[in-house]
Write a protein that holds these residues in place. Structure first.
Motif, PDB file in Angstrom:
ATOM      1  N   SER A  18       0.711  -1.126  -0.036  1.00 50.24           N
ATOM      2  CA  SER A  18      -0.101   0.000  -0.062  1.00 50.24           C
ATOM      3  C   SER A  18       0.888   1.340  -0.087  1.00 50.24           C
ATOM      4  N   VAL A  19       1.939   1.475   0.826  1.00 52.85           N
ATOM      5  CA  VAL A  19       2.806   2.417   0.852  1.00 52.85           C
ATOM      6  C   VAL A  19       3.119   2.603  -0.666  1.00 52.85           C
ATOM      7  N   GLN A  20       3.907   1.519  -1.123  1.00 49.75           N
ATOM      8  CA  GLN A  20       4.574   1.723  -2.576  1.00 49.75           C
ATOM      9  C   GLN A  20       3.419   2.169  -3.474  1.00 49.75           C
ATOM     10  N   ALA A  21       2.256   1.637  -3.496  1.00 51.54           N
ATOM     11  CA  ALA A  21       1.323   2.048  -4.299  1.00 51.54           C
ATOM     12  C   ALA A  21       0.914   3.494  -4.183  1.00 51.54           C
ATOM     13  N   ILE A  22       0.635   4.033  -2.900  1.00 54.13           N
ATOM     14  CA  ILE A  22       0.435   5.495  -2.666  1.00 54.13           C
ATOM     15  C   ILE A  22       1.688   6.170  -3.318  1.00 54.13           C
ATOM     16  N   LYS A  23       2.802   5.907  -3.092  1.00 53.98           N
ATOM     17  CA  LYS A  23       3.967   6.665  -3.498  1.00 53.98           C
ATOM     18  C   LYS A  23       3.725   6.829  -5.096  1.00 53.98           C
ATOM     19  N   ALA A  24       3.598   5.704  -5.720  1.00 50.30           N
ATOM     20  CA  ALA A  24       3.654   5.480  -7.080  1.00 50.30           C
ATOM     21  C   ALA A  24       2.528   6.519  -7.887  1.00 50.30           C
ATOM     22  N   SER A  25       1.490   6.746  -7.110  1.00 46.85           N
ATOM     23  CA  SER A  25       0.157   7.483  -7.247  1.00 46.85           C
ATOM     24  C   SER A  25       0.749   8.917  -7.499  1.00 46.85           C
ATOM     25  N   GLY A  26       1.555   9.259  -6.920  1.00 50.52           N
ATOM     26  CA  GLY A  26       2.231  10.787  -6.776  1.00 50.52           C
ATOM     27  C   GLY A  26       1.571  11.565  -5.920  1.00 50.52           C
ATOM     28  N   VAL A  27       1.152  11.077  -4.546  1.00 50.59           N
ATOM     29  CA  VAL A  27       0.696  11.810  -3.532  1.00 50.59           C
ATOM     30  C   VAL A  27       1.469  11.376  -2.217  1.00 50.59           C
ATOM     31  N   ARG A  28       1.369  12.138  -1.410  1.00 48.49           N
ATOM     32  CA  ARG A  28       2.133  12.118  -0.300  1.00 48.49           C
ATOM     33  C   ARG A  28       1.587  11.388   0.938  1.00 48.49           C
ATOM     34  N   LEU A  29       2.157  10.395   1.634  1.00 51.01           N
ATOM     35  CA  LEU A  29       1.543   9.502   2.677  1.00 51.01           C
ATOM     36  C   LEU A  29       2.494  10.501   4.125  1.00 51.01           C
ATOM     37  N   ILE A  30       1.342  10.965   4.714  1.00 54.48           N
ATOM     38  CA  ILE A  30       1.826  11.851   5.986  1.00 54.48           C
ATOM     39  C   ILE A  30       1.951  11.129   7.208  1.00 54.48           C
ATOM     40  N   GLY A  31       1.245   9.764   7.324  1.00 54.44           N
ATOM     41  CA  GLY A  31       1.437   8.987   8.484  1.00 54.44           C
ATOM     42  C   GLY A  31       0.655   7.756   8.296  1.00 54.44           C
ATOM     43  N   TRP A  32       0.769   7.026   9.347  1.00 51.28           N
ATOM     44  CA  TRP A  32      -0.013   5.872   9.249  1.00 51.28           C
ATOM     45  C   TRP A  32      -0.486   5.289  10.694  1.00 51.28           C
ATOM     46  N   VAL A  33      -1.602   4.608  10.666  1.00 54.41           N
ATOM     47  CA  VAL A  33      -2.306   4.288  12.033  1.00 54.41           C
ATOM     48  C   VAL A  33      -2.277   2.799  12.208  1.00 54.41           C
ATOM     49  N   ALA A  34      -1.896   2.171  13.417  1.00 50.87           N
ATOM     50  CA  ALA A  34      -1.654   0.832  13.569  1.00 50.87           C
ATOM     51  C   ALA A  34      -2.907   0.401  14.305  1.00 50.87           C
ATOM     52  N   ASN A  35      -4.032  -0.391  13.742  1.00 49.79           N
ATOM     53  CA  ASN A  35      -5.237  -0.788  14.303  1.00 49.79           C
ATOM     54  C   ASN A  35      -5.035  -2.297  14.700  1.00 49.79           C
TER      55      ASN A  35
END
Length: 231
Positions: free
Chosen positions: A162-179
């Motif tokens: 998911s992180v790789q796909a988000i980056k490849a989409s050209g948007v910025r991942l600003i954080g993540w939540v562990a549920n």
């Protein structure tokens, strides 16, 4: 602070709505008077009500939002069957209109200090049969992304992809939540520790296994200053 943030997940049923509602409450609490509204651009799985078709997640977002507005303002595209949106739209013979999603987000932005936008399914969930996806809509809107990781068996692969796909989409991942969805505390802790080292964006909340899922309870798990620093 950015005007909007998009909440996606490593899969469906990993807690996007729980996190979105908790984040809305945390942002409201962080600054008194801050107008924070939620937005569910598309939802599949709904029942008829006095407000027309309504979705459980959309109602939850409406309930915690700062502004008292119609249900359709918070969830402009709602489909009756609880299946992939593009299939639900085909069965309903009602193509998904992304212009409604665009207009709805812009209207809420104009009324809000911040809008928490909750996705449907995972990052690349299809919106139509012509390969249009939710990820493309997010990229077009240039929304920063918060990823909800359902901490369970398989989460490492799902999270990293998911992180790789988000980056490849050209948007910025600003954080993540562990549920945490696994009752084995040691394994969950080790998985979270691995992801903290593997994901460049910070972990801004860890939600314990079988915690109280009320928004007022979830908000306390957010390191909201860390998230705002990334926004």
């Amino acid at each position: 602070m950015t005007k909007a943030i998009f909440v996606t997940g490593t899969d469906t049923e990993v807690g996007k709505t729980v996190v979105s509602c908790g984040l809305i409450k945390a942002l409201q609490k962080h600054s008194s008077g801050l107008v924070v509204n939620g937005f569910k651009p598309i939802a599949a799985g709904a029942e008829q009500s006095e407000q027309g078709l309504v979705n459980e997640d959309g109602l939850a977002i409406q309930a915690v939002s700062s502004s008292s507005l119609s249900y359709q303002t918070f969830n402009p595209v709602v489909l009756e069957q609880a299946i992939a949106p593009h299939i639900a739209a085909r069965f309903a013979k009602k193509p998904i209109d992304t212009h409604l999603m665009d207009r709805g987000l812009n209207e809420l932005k104009a009324l809000s200090d911040c809008v928490v936008v909750e996705g449907a399914g995972g990052w690349h969930v299809p919106l139509n049969d012509n390969a249009g996806t939710m990820s493309q809509w997010v990229a077009n809107q240039q929304l920063p992304v918060l990823l909800v990781v359902g901490v369970k068996l398989g989460c490492l692969n799902h999270a990293l992809l998911s992180v790789q796909a988000i980056k490849a989409s050209g948007v910025r991942l600003i954080g993540w939540v562990a549920n945490v969805l696994n009752d084995d505390e040691q394994i969950s802790t080790l998985n979270i520790e691995y992801l903290q080292g593997a994901i460049e964006a910070p972990c801004v909340a860890t939600i314990p296994y079988k915690t109280d899922l009320k928004p007022q309870s979830i908000e306390k798990y957010f390191n909201i200053n860390k998230l705002i620093g990334e926004m």
